[in-house]
Scaffold this motif. Sequence first.
Motif, mmCIF file in Angstrom:
data_model
loop_
_atom_site.group_PDB
_atom_site.id
_atom_site.type_symbol
_atom_site.label_atom_id
_atom_site.label_comp_id
_atom_site.label_asym_id
_atom_site.label_seq_id
_atom_site.Cartn_x
_atom_site.Cartn_y
_atom_site.Cartn_z
ATOM 1 N N ASN A 16 6.621 11.527 -2.329
ATOM 2 C CA ASN A 16 7.778 10.945 -1.651
ATOM 3 C C ASN A 16 7.588 9.443 -1.526
ATOM 4 O OD1 ASN A 16 9.947 10.222 -0.135
ATOM 5 N ND2 ASN A 16 9.609 11.711 1.487
ATOM 6 N N LEU A 17 8.383 8.695 -2.279
ATOM 7 C CA LEU A 17 8.340 7.236 -2.261
ATOM 8 C C LEU A 17 9.667 6.664 -1.764
ATOM 9 C CD1 LEU A 17 6.601 6.750 -5.721
ATOM 10 C CD2 LEU A 17 5.543 6.596 -3.458
ATOM 11 N N THR A 18 10.383 7.427 -0.984
ATOM 12 C CA THR A 18 11.695 7.030 -0.494
ATOM 13 C C THR A 18 11.605 5.753 0.332
ATOM 14 O OG1 THR A 18 12.399 9.331 -0.458
ATOM 15 C CG2 THR A 18 13.664 7.800 0.898
ATOM 16 N N ASN A 20 10.958 2.427 -0.382
ATOM 17 C CA ASN A 20 9.824 1.524 -0.513
ATOM 18 C C ASN A 20 10.113 0.252 -1.294
ATOM 19 O OD1 ASN A 20 7.223 2.578 0.692
ATOM 20 N ND2 ASN A 20 8.032 4.413 -0.298
ATOM 21 N N ILE A 22 11.002 -0.316 -4.310
ATOM 22 C CA ILE A 22 10.270 -0.268 -5.577
ATOM 23 C C ILE A 22 10.920 -1.169 -6.625
ATOM 24 C CG2 ILE A 22 9.728 1.266 -7.510
ATOM 25 C CD1 ILE A 22 9.145 3.411 -5.364
ATOM 26 N N ASN A 48 15.640 2.989 -3.285
ATOM 27 C CA ASN A 48 14.693 2.070 -3.897
ATOM 28 C C ASN A 48 15.325 1.069 -4.852
ATOM 29 O OD1 ASN A 48 11.845 2.399 -3.078
ATOM 30 N ND2 ASN A 48 12.287 4.546 -3.508
#
Length: 197
Positions: A16-18, A20, A22, A48
Amino acid sequence: LATVLISESPQLEELNLTGNAIGNKGGAAIAAALPHQRRLVSLGLGYNDVTKAAAKGIADAVEALISFCGMPISELRQGRLPLVQVHQPNVRRPWYGPTEELLLQGHGCGEPGAQLLARVIPKLRGLKAISLYDQRFRDEGAEIIAMAVARYPIPLSFVMLARNEISSEAQDHIRRILPHLDAEHLRMDIAGTCFSL
């Protein structure tokens, strides 16, 4: 992060990189690294701001996952609509049964999600309506969805793209792509309401 994803260990099942920030550079690096994570089944990458080629790269890399940004991609890929609570009829939107509407809200999946959804929409049988509000679609993503809807074998009777970041120029373009839908049945307002004025 991309260096960790490229390595054979650890093999992740969920990531889970929600939210961030990115962006495209990070999105491209993650897209290149994801094939090394052969056990990955779920990726959260919403909110992102990944667009253009990075969005397509992520969509290509995650197409076989079970879940992307909380959306049941594997069910959709198999032509099955996810079970959702049925909306009761009201004056703001038409009523559709659970096997007639693709209802996904608030996933923030952005352009990668639009790429994925455009690939599965043609596989969904009996579809009459699509409600994809608050997905963080921008112009390109919303237009990709509209083109997938236009290619659907039977014209859909309702398309909800509200609460997305769609410019007035892109909204005009989408209206040309889907000329059979009037303002009541094609909703794209940005202000956050889910109904036309």
